[in-house]
Design a protein around this motif. Structure first.
Motif, PDB file in Angstrom:
ATOM      1  N   GLU A 102      74.554  45.082  74.164  1.00 54.70           N
ATOM      2  CA  GLU A 102      75.275  44.276  73.181  1.00 54.70           C
ATOM      3  C   GLU A 102      74.715  44.547  71.790  1.00 54.70           C
ATOM      4  OE1 GLU A 102      75.583  40.146  74.114  1.00 54.70           O
ATOM      5  OE2 GLU A 102      76.208  40.496  76.189  1.00 54.70           O
ATOM      6  N   LEU A 103      75.626  44.753  70.827  1.00 59.95           N
ATOM      7  CA  LEU A 103      75.236  45.026  69.445  1.00 59.95           C
ATOM      8  C   LEU A 103      76.142  44.229  68.521  1.00 59.95           C
ATOM      9  CD1 LEU A 103      73.703  46.568  67.232  1.00 59.95           C
ATOM     10  CD2 LEU A 103      75.367  48.421  67.493  1.00 59.95           C
ATOM     11  N   ASN A 104      75.554  43.369  67.696  1.00 57.41           N
ATOM     12  CA  ASN A 104      76.318  42.572  66.740  1.00 57.41           C
ATOM     13  C   ASN A 104      75.747  42.810  65.349  1.00 57.41           C
ATOM     14  OD1 ASN A 104      77.667  40.655  65.191  1.00 57.41           O
ATOM     15  ND2 ASN A 104      77.606  39.104  66.787  1.00 57.41           N
ATOM     16  N   MET A 105      76.535  43.515  64.515  1.00 53.86           N
ATOM     17  CA  MET A 105      76.140  43.810  63.141  1.00 53.86           C
ATOM     18  C   MET A 105      77.108  43.172  62.151  1.00 53.86           C
ATOM     19  SD  MET A 105      75.136  47.851  63.644  1.00 53.86           S
ATOM     20  CE  MET A 105      73.828  47.851  62.426  1.00 53.86           C
ATOM     21  N   SER A 106      77.870  42.173  62.597  1.00 55.18           N
ATOM     22  CA  SER A 106      78.923  41.588  61.769  1.00 55.18           C
ATOM     23  C   SER A 106      78.356  40.821  60.580  1.00 55.18           C
ATOM     24  CB  SER A 106      79.786  40.656  62.620  1.00 55.18           C
ATOM     25  OG  SER A 106      79.031  39.562  63.106  1.00 55.18           O
ATOM     26  N   ARG A 107      79.222  40.612  59.611  1.00 56.88           N
ATOM     27  CA  ARG A 107      78.926  39.794  58.428  1.00 56.88           C
ATOM     28  C   ARG A 107      77.667  40.256  57.694  1.00 56.88           C
ATOM     29  NH1 ARG A 107      82.631  35.855  58.381  1.00 56.88           N
ATOM     30  NH2 ARG A 107      83.654  35.398  60.374  1.00 56.88           N
ATOM     31  N   ASN A 108      77.647  41.552  57.402  1.00 55.91           N
ATOM     32  CA  ASN A 108      76.650  42.133  56.523  1.00 55.91           C
ATOM     33  C   ASN A 108      77.381  42.884  55.411  1.00 55.91           C
ATOM     34  OD1 ASN A 108      73.662  41.838  57.477  1.00 55.91           O
ATOM     35  ND2 ASN A 108      74.829  42.112  59.378  1.00 55.91           N
ATOM     36  N   ARG A 109      76.745  43.880  54.841  1.00 54.03           N
ATOM     37  CA  ARG A 109      77.368  44.638  53.750  1.00 54.03           C
ATOM     38  C   ARG A 109      77.357  46.137  54.047  1.00 54.03           C
ATOM     39  NH1 ARG A 109      74.670  41.513  48.478  1.00 54.03           N
ATOM     40  NH2 ARG A 109      75.454  39.413  49.010  1.00 54.03           N
ATOM     41  N   GLU A 144      68.511  48.345  53.488  1.00 49.37           N
ATOM     42  CA  GLU A 144      69.149  49.174  54.503  1.00 49.37           C
ATOM     43  C   GLU A 144      68.500  48.919  55.859  1.00 49.37           C
ATOM     44  OE1 GLU A 144      69.300  53.259  53.484  1.00 49.37           O
ATOM     45  OE2 GLU A 144      70.473  52.941  51.645  1.00 49.37           O
ATOM     46  N   PHE A 145      69.324  48.932  56.878  1.00 51.66           N
ATOM     47  CA  PHE A 145      68.786  48.690  58.213  1.00 51.66           C
ATOM     48  C   PHE A 145      67.980  49.920  58.637  1.00 51.66           C
ATOM     49  CE2 PHE A 145      68.968  48.158  62.863  1.00 51.66           C
ATOM     50  CZ  PHE A 145      68.489  46.864  62.939  1.00 51.66           C
ATOM     51  N   PRO A 146      66.726  49.708  59.084  1.00 51.52           N
ATOM     52  CA  PRO A 146      65.830  50.857  59.321  1.00 51.52           C
ATOM     53  C   PRO A 146      66.233  51.690  60.536  1.00 51.52           C
ATOM     54  CG  PRO A 146      64.775  48.812  60.010  1.00 51.52           C
ATOM     55  CD  PRO A 146      66.048  48.416  59.317  1.00 51.52           C
ATOM     56  N   GLY A 147      66.183  53.005  60.362  1.00 53.63           N
ATOM     57  CA  GLY A 147      66.491  53.907  61.456  1.00 53.63           C
ATOM     58  C   GLY A 147      65.451  53.904  62.555  1.00 53.63           C
ATOM     59  N   TRP A 148      64.215  53.461  62.230  1.00 56.69           N
ATOM     60  CA  TRP A 148      63.183  53.470  63.264  1.00 56.69           C
ATOM     61  C   TRP A 148      63.469  52.498  64.406  1.00 56.69           C
ATOM     62  CZ3 TRP A 148      61.450  48.600  63.568  1.00 56.69           C
ATOM     63  CH2 TRP A 148      61.289  47.846  62.404  1.00 56.69           C
ATOM     64  N   VAL A 149      64.429  51.578  64.220  1.00 55.52           N
ATOM     65  CA  VAL A 149      64.808  50.704  65.331  1.00 55.52           C
ATOM     66  C   VAL A 149      65.277  51.543  66.518  1.00 55.52           C
ATOM     67  CG1 VAL A 149      66.414  48.900  66.073  1.00 55.52           C
ATOM     68  CG2 VAL A 149      65.336  48.741  63.831  1.00 55.52           C
ATOM     69  N   GLY A 150      65.789  52.745  66.223  1.00 56.08           N
ATOM     70  CA  GLY A 150      66.203  53.643  67.295  1.00 56.08           C
ATOM     71  C   GLY A 150      65.061  54.085  68.194  1.00 56.08           C
ATOM     72  N   GLU A 151      63.812  53.850  67.757  1.00 51.61           N
ATOM     73  CA  GLU A 151      62.654  54.182  68.597  1.00 51.61           C
ATOM     74  C   GLU A 151      62.353  53.087  69.618  1.00 51.61           C
ATOM     75  OE1 GLU A 151      59.351  55.093  66.084  1.00 51.61           O
ATOM     76  OE2 GLU A 151      60.585  56.253  64.673  1.00 51.61           O
ATOM     77  N   MET A 152      62.984  51.921  69.484  1.00 58.62           N
ATOM     78  CA  MET A 152      62.761  50.821  70.425  1.00 58.62           C
ATOM     79  C   MET A 152      63.674  51.038  71.629  1.00 58.62           C
ATOM     80  SD  MET A 152      62.609  47.795  67.499  1.00 58.62           S
ATOM     81  CE  MET A 152      62.258  46.467  68.652  1.00 58.62           C
ATOM     82  N   ARG A 153      63.342  52.027  72.422  1.00 56.53           N
ATOM     83  CA  ARG A 153      64.236  52.574  73.435  1.00 56.53           C
ATOM     84  C   ARG A 153      64.604  51.590  74.539  1.00 56.53           C
ATOM     85  NH1 ARG A 153      64.523  58.179  73.050  1.00 56.53           N
ATOM     86  NH2 ARG A 153      64.116  58.719  70.873  1.00 56.53           N
ATOM     87  N   SER A 154      63.879  50.490  74.688  1.00 58.84           N
ATOM     88  CA  SER A 154      64.188  49.533  75.762  1.00 58.84           C
ATOM     89  C   SER A 154      65.204  48.479  75.337  1.00 58.84           C
ATOM     90  CB  SER A 154      62.905  48.832  76.230  1.00 58.84           C
ATOM     91  OG  SER A 154      61.989  49.756  76.778  1.00 58.84           O
ATOM     92  N   LEU A 155      65.601  48.482  74.059  1.00 58.58           N
ATOM     93  CA  LEU A 155      66.509  47.446  73.565  1.00 58.58           C
ATOM     94  C   LEU A 155      67.819  47.429  74.354  1.00 58.58           C
ATOM     95  CD1 LEU A 155      66.358  47.309  69.653  1.00 58.58           C
ATOM     96  CD2 LEU A 155      65.792  45.503  71.284  1.00 58.58           C
ATOM     97  N   GLU A 156      68.196  46.223  74.812  1.00 59.64           N
ATOM     98  CA  GLU A 156      69.470  46.014  75.474  1.00 59.64           C
ATOM     99  C   GLU A 156      70.382  45.091  74.681  1.00 59.64           C
ATOM    100  OE1 GLU A 156      68.907  44.671  79.467  1.00 59.64           O
ATOM    101  OE2 GLU A 156      67.383  46.180  79.932  1.00 59.64           O
ATOM    102  N   PHE A 157      69.776  44.222  73.847  1.00 64.04           N
ATOM    103  CA  PHE A 157      70.543  43.262  73.062  1.00 64.04           C
ATOM    104  C   PHE A 157      69.993  43.271  71.632  1.00 64.04           C
ATOM    105  CE2 PHE A 157      70.276  41.895  77.440  1.00 64.04           C
ATOM    106  CZ  PHE A 157      71.607  41.666  77.783  1.00 64.04           C
ATOM    107  N   LEU A 158      70.842  43.594  70.656  1.00 67.22           N
ATOM    108  CA  LEU A 158      70.434  43.661  69.257  1.00 67.22           C
ATOM    109  C   LEU A 158      71.440  42.887  68.423  1.00 67.22           C
ATOM    110  CD1 LEU A 158      68.697  44.723  66.930  1.00 67.22           C
ATOM    111  CD2 LEU A 158      70.046  46.843  66.981  1.00 67.22           C
ATOM    112  N   TYR A 159      70.974  41.807  67.780  1.00 66.49           N
ATOM    113  CA  TYR A 159      71.833  40.944  66.973  1.00 66.49           C
ATOM    114  C   TYR A 159      71.259  40.841  65.563  1.00 66.49           C
ATOM    115  CZ  TYR A 159      73.152  39.522  71.716  1.00 66.49           C
ATOM    116  OH  TYR A 159      73.531  39.518  73.032  1.00 66.49           O
ATOM    117  N   ILE A 160      72.020  41.298  64.579  1.00 66.71           N
ATOM    118  CA  ILE A 160      71.555  41.235  63.184  1.00 66.71           C
ATOM    119  C   ILE A 160      72.638  40.654  62.276  1.00 66.71           C
ATOM    120  CG2 ILE A 160      69.987  43.192  63.513  1.00 66.71           C
ATOM    121  CD1 ILE A 160      72.034  44.903  61.976  1.00 66.71           C
ATOM    122  N   SER A 161      73.628  39.963  62.834  1.00 66.11           N
ATOM    123  CA  SER A 161      74.754  39.458  62.052  1.00 66.11           C
ATOM    124  C   SER A 161      74.309  38.398  61.052  1.00 66.11           C
ATOM    125  CB  SER A 161      75.809  38.870  62.996  1.00 66.11           C
ATOM    126  OG  SER A 161      75.278  37.765  63.700  1.00 66.11           O
TER     127      SER A 161
END
Length: 967
Positions: free
Chosen positions: A315-322, A278-295
């Motif tokens: 920008e947020l790309n979460m494509s091609r996961n489950r 599962e994608f960790p919720g603590w990533v929400g603590e990285m408050r400076s994030l502007e670009f997140l790609y995990i596809s």
């Protein structure tokens, strides 16, 4: 070229005596730069101010000096279009602190003499064509060096160990090369490092521990390598990190927990790996994030709502996961969102309420399970002014297309295909003034095509197929002068084909099939010079078919189902039209006088152009056998002599000297292990041989860990290029990666033996499955379609990389365990010393029937269209199971001629492989047969390119899927 006397004197002075020999000493700089210039090609004359008569160089272009000493401190020749070698003369510039030669065409190796400049702080040789390894000497005296960039070259080999001694280094950029081996643990000792970019190379293995020592690191990029294992556990201790890119590797496991401490990180890309959980919720603590790609990973479960805390996210790309469930409503608070991609997961429910509220520029939710209707905000939304791309395709959406769609004033691409939308196409689409792609195909839309579509003058692709549209095709569609693809098939359209369609001079695909159109076809359709696909079958059209150009090559299946059409294609003369003189059509073996009696058919096939080309090619190849055999005698002798010296161990470039390399060879592995389990002996064992081709034999062997590889032992040793050219070409081929291409993993070189180390594909060749497999291994229809489409995608990728295969045939298409095709043996002609049609015809184009006609004509340029020809023949082979050329007792039967004749006479089912399991859809088979024949046209300009082939195959595929859903 005569050199100035000062320069001649300079070139022969010993370096240590140089200062003592010149008066005054600052002439070191003048003569050093003049010597450097003498070895360059300056096409733009940018260095005309460099005059060897000057006492100082401070006024020269690209040169900066110390105002006190007049010594050169900076040399900046960025983007001057210079070519040549970077010689040792620059080492005379003893006060130089900045050397910037980027964006030129410098070639050759990096001179180790550059290390003799004691004050050098910045070295930038990026974006050139430098080759060879990075010399160890370059970093042995790097005390002042703060920044080095060698990016965008063709450098090979491992990282030099001496790099670890550059304690003051702050920026290191070696990306976009062919560097290999493992990452140096000593990198983490460079505690001053702020910027580290090693992306787009062939580094392998685990990332060594200790990265946390780089407390000042701001940027790290290891993108697109072959790194494995877990992400660095203590990466989060590099608290100053602002950009992290580990995409395009083979990392597994989860994101390291320490990363939650990266409060300054703005860019995080871990896409295209094998990360899980599962994608960790603590990533929400990285408050400076502007670009997140995990596809492109295997993340699962629900998207944590805590990600909505990322207020700066653009920008947020979460494509091609489950991922599954719904997207969190908390995303509605991400007011800086510009681009979002959630495609190809298992999201469900209604579309998220915030989708059309935020100020998005691009949004994709395709390939999920969303249901319900498309609802825009009741009041004005900023998204109407910002949205440029919207993709909601392949879901289960219902309801109508809202009229407010026309409010999206900047929309460039709209894809609502493969849903269950109903109602009419709103007239408001005419307000989409900037739209290039409009796809609402495969829905349940009704009503007429609104004439307002003609106001979308920027439109390039219009796909409305597989709906229930009725009425006439609006004449206003002719105003869409940029259209390249117009697909209106499988509707209930009536009326004439408007003459305005002939204004669409850029049109490549025109499909009006399966409607109720009537009247005659506009004769001016022949003016559409870019057409590669035309289909008006199964309508009520009448009158004479267009004649000339592309329309002389179309099969009758493109117009079948229109009983009142007349013309040579349908073998029905038109009333009042006198018979025309017989004209030989180079693309067809069928005359204009209808079918011949059965007893004459074989004679006609024998005398077809394709037959003559095949016979000519056979004679041509036979003439080369003697020469090639003589060459091979020398090759076999050389191989036998080199076999004993062939030693593979450790995966290093074990060539410490020229003599050593000549005796033991050079092994370079781009990926994976480099230690072979059984050494060279297995390569020479006949029991390990997989097959033989025009370039040599292929053997199976294993690396030390048990992973098999396929090794091609080239038998063109006396024909191949010198080592430097050979290595450069092979390393270029090694960088080409695609799921439908066999991966080149490395090579081995001695003067008398060259090996190519390839990915091992276990299920054998397509030729084996079609011709040698028997009934038990017969491929199903879906497997065959997937093989054709996958082969097309692999070949298209090669062409995008400016690589021509030259040898497309079924034995060079391998099938993996999942049934997917992989094109192999690509680009081997690049290893020859020069493009030679004789060698290509005798060594490469050795399979009769796949050879394009232009190979027999010295005046015709060979392009990637020769691959398209081979692909067309291969497509027919997949459908029929027959060889491209078959020899009877007194006949030569050419597959393309036989299939074309059967198609024109309405008996194509006689040609489809009788061993085909599970049956096949006839309409789909006919469409693919037509495509194969177009690709196998004798005229290169009549063949489509491979990207167009893919587009047509996907059209065929979507039409078939729609029929299955409705049945």
């Amino acid at each position: 070229m005569l050199l100035p006397m000062k320069l001649v004197a300079f070139l022969f002075l010993p370096p240590l005596l140089f200062v003592q020999s010149l008066d005054p000493p600052l002439n070191d700089d003048v003569l050093g730069l003049i010597a450097f210039k003498a070895g360059l090609v300056d096409p733009l004359s940018r260095l005309t101010s460099w005059n060897e008569e000057d006492n100082v160089a401070c006024k020269w272009v690209g040169v900066k000096c110390d105002l006190t000493t007049n010594r050169v401190t900076e040399l900046i020749l960025d983007g001057f279009s210079l070519s040549g070698h970077i010689g040792r003369s620059l080492a005379r510039l003893q006060s130089l602190t900045l050397l910037q030669l980027s964006r030129n065409n410098f070639s050759g190796h990096i001179s180790p003499n550059l290390a003799q400049i004691p004050s050098l702080e910045v070295l930038d040789l990026s974006d050139n064509t430098l080759s060879g390894s990075i010399p160890e000497e370059l970093f042995q005296q790097c005390g002042e060096l703060k920044a080095i960039s060698l990016a965008k070259n063709s450098l090979t080999g491992p990282l030099p160990q001496s790099l670890s001694s550059c304690s003051n280094l702050q920026r290191l950029n070696l990306s976009l090369n062919c560097l290999s081996g493992q990452l140096l643990p000593g990198l983490w000792s460079l505690t001053s490092l702020r910027f580290l970019a090693l992306s787009d190379n062939f580094f392998e293995g685990d990332v060594p521990g200790g990265v946390e020592a780089l407390s000042d690191l701001r940027v790290i990029s290891l993108r697109n390598n072959n790194l494995v294992g877990l992400l660095p556990e203590n990466l989060g201790n590099c608290l100053m990190l602002k950009s992290v890119d580990f995409s395009g590797n083979y990392f597994r496991g989860a994101l390291p927990l320490s990363m939650r401490k990266l409060e300054l990180c703005r860019y995080l890309d871990v896409s295209m790996n094998s990360l899980t959980g599962e994608f960790p919720g603590w990533v929400g603590e990285m408050r400076s994030l502007e670009f997140l790609y995990i596809s492109g990973n295997n993340f699962s479960g629900r998207v944590p709502s805590a990600l909505g805390n990322l207020q700066s996210l653009k920008e947020l790309n979460m494509s091609r996961n489950r991922f599954l469930g719904g997207l969190p409503e908390s995303f509605g608070g991400c007011v800086n969102f510009n681009v979002v991609d959630f495609g190809h997961n298992s999201f469900s429910g209604n579309l998220p309420s915030w989708l059309f509220v935020l100020d998005l520029e691009s949004a994709s939710l395709s390939g999920n399970r969303y249901s319900g209707s498309i609802t825009f905000p009741a009041s004005w939304s900023q998204s109407f002014q910002s949205l440029e791309a919207l993709d909601l395709s392949s879901n289960a959406l219902t309801g109508v297309i809202p009229a407010a769609i026309g409010n999206f004033s900047r929309l460039q691409a709209l894809n609502l295909s493969h849903n269950s939308l109903v109602g009419s196409i709103p007239a408001s689409i005419g307000e989409l003034n900037t739209t290039c792609v409009l796809d609402v195909s495969n829905n349940r839309l009704s009503g007429s095509i609104p004439p307002e579509v003609g106001r979308v003058v920027s439109l390039q692709q219009l796909r409305l197929e597989s709906n229930m549209l009725s009425g006439a095709i609006p004449t206003e569609i002719g105003n869409c002068s940029s259209l390249t693809s117009l697909v209106l098939s499988q509707n209930n359209l009536t009326g004439h084909v408007p003459g305005s369609v002939t204004n669409l001079t850029n049109l490549e695909v025109l499909d009006l099939s399966f409607n109720n159109l009537s009247g005659s076809l506009p004769k001016e359709l022949t003016n559409l010079s870019h057409l590669v696909w035309f289909n008006v079958s199964f309508n009520d059209l009448e009158g004479e078919l267009p004649v000339g150009g592309f329309f002389n090559t179309i099969p009758s299946s493109s117009v079948i189902g229109n009983p009142s059409l007349c013309g040579s294609i349908v073998k029905q003369s038109c009333p009042g039209v006198h018979p025309k003189p017989l004209v030989l059509n180079p693309n067809s073996s069928v005359s204009n006088h209808g079918p011949l009696p059965p007893n004459l058919r074989h004679k006609r096939i024998v005398l077809s152009i394709s037959s003559l080309v095949a016979i000519g090619a056979a004679v041509f190849i036979a003439l080369g056998v003697v020469t090639v055999s003589i060459l091979n005698v020398h090759v076999r002798t050389s191989m036998a002599q080199s076999a004993a010296a062939f030693t593979l161990s450790g995966g290093d470039d074990f060539s410490p000297s020229h003599d050593t390399e000549a005796n033991y060879g050079k092994l370079v592995m781009f990926s994976g292990e480099a230690d072979f389990a059984t050494g060279a002996q297995s390569l020479l064992n006949k029991n390990c041989e997989l097959g033989r081709g025009g370039f040599g034999a292929v053997y199976r062997t294993e690396l030390r860990g048990g992973r098999p590889v396929a090794i091609k032992k080239l038998n063109t040793t006396s024909l191949t290029k010198c080592q430097e050219d050979f290595e450069r070409e092979v390393e270029t081929l090694g960088k080409i990666r695609h799921q439908n291409l066999v991966t080149l993993e490395g090579y081995y070189w001695t003067p008398s033996l060259q090996l190519l180390i390839n990915e091992y594909v276990s299920a054998g060749s397509l030729h084996k499955h079609l011709q040698d497999g028997g009934d038990d291994s017969c491929l199903t229809w879906q497997q065959r379609f997937n093989i054709i489409l996958g082969t097309a995608k692999g070949l298209a990728h090669l062409h995008r990389m400016n690589v021509i295969h030259y040898n497309m045939k079924s034995s060079n298409v391998l099938i993996d365990v999942s049934g997917d095709p992989k094109v192999g043996d690509f680009g081997l002609a690049q290893l020859l010393p020069a493009f030679d049609r004789y060698i290509l015809s005798s060594k490469v184009q050795s399979a009769l029937g796949y050879t394009a006609a232009e190979f027999a004509c010295q005046t015709v340029k060979i392009t990637d269209k020769c691959d398209v020809y081979g692909f067309g023949v291969l497509t027919l082979e997949v459908l029929t199971g027959k060889r491209p050329v078959e020899y009877m007792e007194d006949d030569v039967v050419v597959l393309s001629d036989m299939v074309r004749e059967a198609l024109d006479e309405g008996r194509i089912e006689e040609c489809i492989d009788k061993k085909l399991k599970g049956g096949y859809p006839m309409e789909e088979a006919i469409s693919i047969v037509k495509l194969g024949l177009i690709c196998a046209s004798q005229v290169p300009s009549s063949r489509p390119d491979m990207d167009e082939v893919i587009r047509i195959l996907e059209l065929i595929q979507t039409s078939s899927e729609k029929e299955e859903m409705e049945s």
